[in-house]
Design an enzyme around this catalytic site. Structure first.
Site, PDB file in Angstrom:
ATOM      1  N   GLY A  14      -0.696   1.701  10.524  1.00 44.21           N
ATOM      2  CA  GLY A  14       0.141   0.621  10.002  1.00 44.21           C
ATOM      3  C   GLY A  14      -0.412  -0.782  10.138  1.00 44.21           C
ATOM      4  N   GLU A  50      -7.995  -5.866   2.868  1.00 41.69           N
ATOM      5  CA  GLU A  50      -6.708  -5.231   2.533  1.00 41.69           C
ATOM      6  C   GLU A  50      -5.565  -6.096   3.046  1.00 41.69           C
ATOM      7  OE1 GLU A  50      -6.305  -1.083   3.557  1.00 41.69           O
ATOM      8  OE2 GLU A  50      -8.422  -0.685   3.202  1.00 41.69           O
ATOM      9  N   ASN A  71      -1.742  -2.393   7.727  1.00 43.10           N
ATOM     10  CA  ASN A  71      -1.282  -3.085   6.516  1.00 43.10           C
ATOM     11  C   ASN A  71       0.188  -3.497   6.651  1.00 43.10           C
ATOM     12  OD1 ASN A  71      -3.309  -3.357   4.206  1.00 43.10           O
ATOM     13  ND2 ASN A  71      -3.728  -1.292   4.973  1.00 43.10           N
ATOM     14  N   HIS A 100      -5.639   0.911  -1.940  1.00 41.53           N
ATOM     15  CA  HIS A 100      -6.666   1.937  -1.876  1.00 41.53           C
ATOM     16  C   HIS A 100      -7.971   1.286  -1.398  1.00 41.53           C
ATOM     17  CE1 HIS A 100      -8.662   5.666  -2.884  1.00 41.53           C
ATOM     18  NE2 HIS A 100      -9.626   4.949  -3.423  1.00 41.53           N
ATOM     19  N   ARG A 109       7.867  19.318  -2.861  1.00 39.82           N
ATOM     20  CA  ARG A 109       7.548  17.883  -2.966  1.00 39.82           C
ATOM     21  C   ARG A 109       8.710  17.126  -3.626  1.00 39.82           C
ATOM     22  NH1 ARG A 109       2.845  15.794  -2.025  1.00 39.82           N
ATOM     23  NH2 ARG A 109       1.692  17.731  -2.066  1.00 39.82           N
TER      24      ARG A 109
HETATM   25  C1  GRF Z   1      -5.976   1.923   4.514  1.00 34.63           C
HETATM   26  O1  GRF Z   1      -7.367   2.111   4.523  1.00 34.63           O
HETATM   27  C2  GRF Z   1      -5.454   1.954   3.106  1.00 34.63           C
HETATM   28  O2  GRF Z   1      -6.370   1.443   2.178  1.00 34.63           O
HETATM   29  C3  GRF Z   1      -5.251   3.424   2.877  1.00 34.63           C
HETATM   30  O3  GRF Z   1      -4.773   3.909   4.102  1.00 34.63           O
HETATM   31  C4  GRF Z   1      -5.225   3.077   5.160  1.00 34.63           C
HETATM   32  C5  GRF Z   1      -4.013   2.629   5.922  1.00 34.63           C
HETATM   33  O4  GRF Z   1      -4.367   1.894   7.068  1.00 34.63           O
HETATM   34  N1  GRF Z   1      -4.347   3.651   1.774  1.00 34.63           N
HETATM   35  P1  GRF Z   1      -3.257   1.267   8.001  1.00 34.63           P
HETATM   36  O5  GRF Z   1      -2.373   2.415   8.472  1.00 34.63           O
HETATM   37  O6  GRF Z   1      -2.498   0.258   7.201  1.00 34.63           O
HETATM   38  O7  GRF Z   1      -4.014   0.640   9.143  1.00 34.63           O
END
Ligand code: GRF
Length: 222
Positions: free
Chosen positions: A15, A177, A17, A112, A68
């Site tokens: 997490g 990101e 992000n 991504h 799903r």
């Molecule tokens: C990131 O590399 C994102 O690009 C991918 O999953 C990862 C998540 O990282 N979709 P985090 O859990 O936010 O550290």
């Protein structure tokens, strides 16, 4: 005060992000409020990050569902009950069924770790290292029914070097990101994103003719 777009963040892991989004909201760089953080894994550290900021959390364990579609129906109900407008995938390690994609058409974002449409799927950074690209990066895009192929909103580019490993490149990409995900959500919050076909048009964007990047760069002879 600007409208605070109600978010539902979905994750499966660490997490970072999510943390970047929380930090941007708290710093008032992002006009949004996180209504709920949902994980399919109870052990996801992202849930702890959410609780540290007094955010609502839910665990929806995919192993308890027979399909799903059934899982995604439960997700749609949960997000709806929290008044979520924009679904933010932040390391959510599940493919989405049409049930969720249709319920939140052009209202699901994903990040991504590659410059899409190159290197979709798992381990984008490893694919980039193995391919020997000179530039790598990350992409925020809307989610449609094809994995990692939805309309692109924002991208960031980083150089890749011959001695990079998957880990060193991933760390360089991850920093970006954290910059572009809050920025993409803010564009949505300001109502500036329009999807036309497979393109996202951004209202009120000033064109910035930045110089081209070359890697390896030409060095003056000494
Ligand atoms: C990131 O590399 C994102 O690009 C991918 O999953 C990862 C998540 O990282 N979709 P985090 O859990 O936010 O550290």
């Amino acid at each position: 005060m600007a409208r605070q777009v109600p978010l539902g963040v979905l994750l499966s892991g660490g997490g970072t992000n999510l943390q970047a989004i929380i930090d941007a909201i708290e710093a008032r760089r992002l006009d949004a409020e996180i209504r709920v953080v949902v994980s399919n894994r109870e052990s996801a550290y992202g849930l702890t990050r959410a609780k540290n900021h007094s955010l609502a959390t839910e665990v929806l364990d995919h192993k308890k569902f027979t399909s799903r579609e059934a899982y995604d129906e439960a997700l749609v109900a949960l997000l709806g009950a929290r008044g979520v407008e924009l679904v933010v995938l932040a390391g959510f390690m599940r493919l989405l069924s049409p049930v969720l994609v249709k319920a939140y058409s052009n209202r699901i974002m994903n990040i991504h770790p590659a410059l899409l449409p190159a290197f979709p799927g798992l381990h984008g950074q490893k694919q980039a290292v193995e391919h020997g690209v000179r530039f790598a990066g990350c992409t925020v895009h809307f989610v449609n029914e094809e994995c990692d192929q939805g309309p692109i909103i924002v991208q960031a580019v980083v150089p890749a070097f011959p001695d990079d490993t998957e880990e060193t490149l991933a760390a360089r990409i991850l920093k970006q990101e954290h910059v572009i995900y809050p920025r993409a959500i803010q564009l949505y919050s300001e109502g500036r994103l329009r999807v036309e076909g497979r393109r996202v048009l951004i209202d009120g964007l000033e064109r910035d003719d930045a110089p081209a990047l070359v890697n390896p760069p030409a060095k003056a002879k000494t």
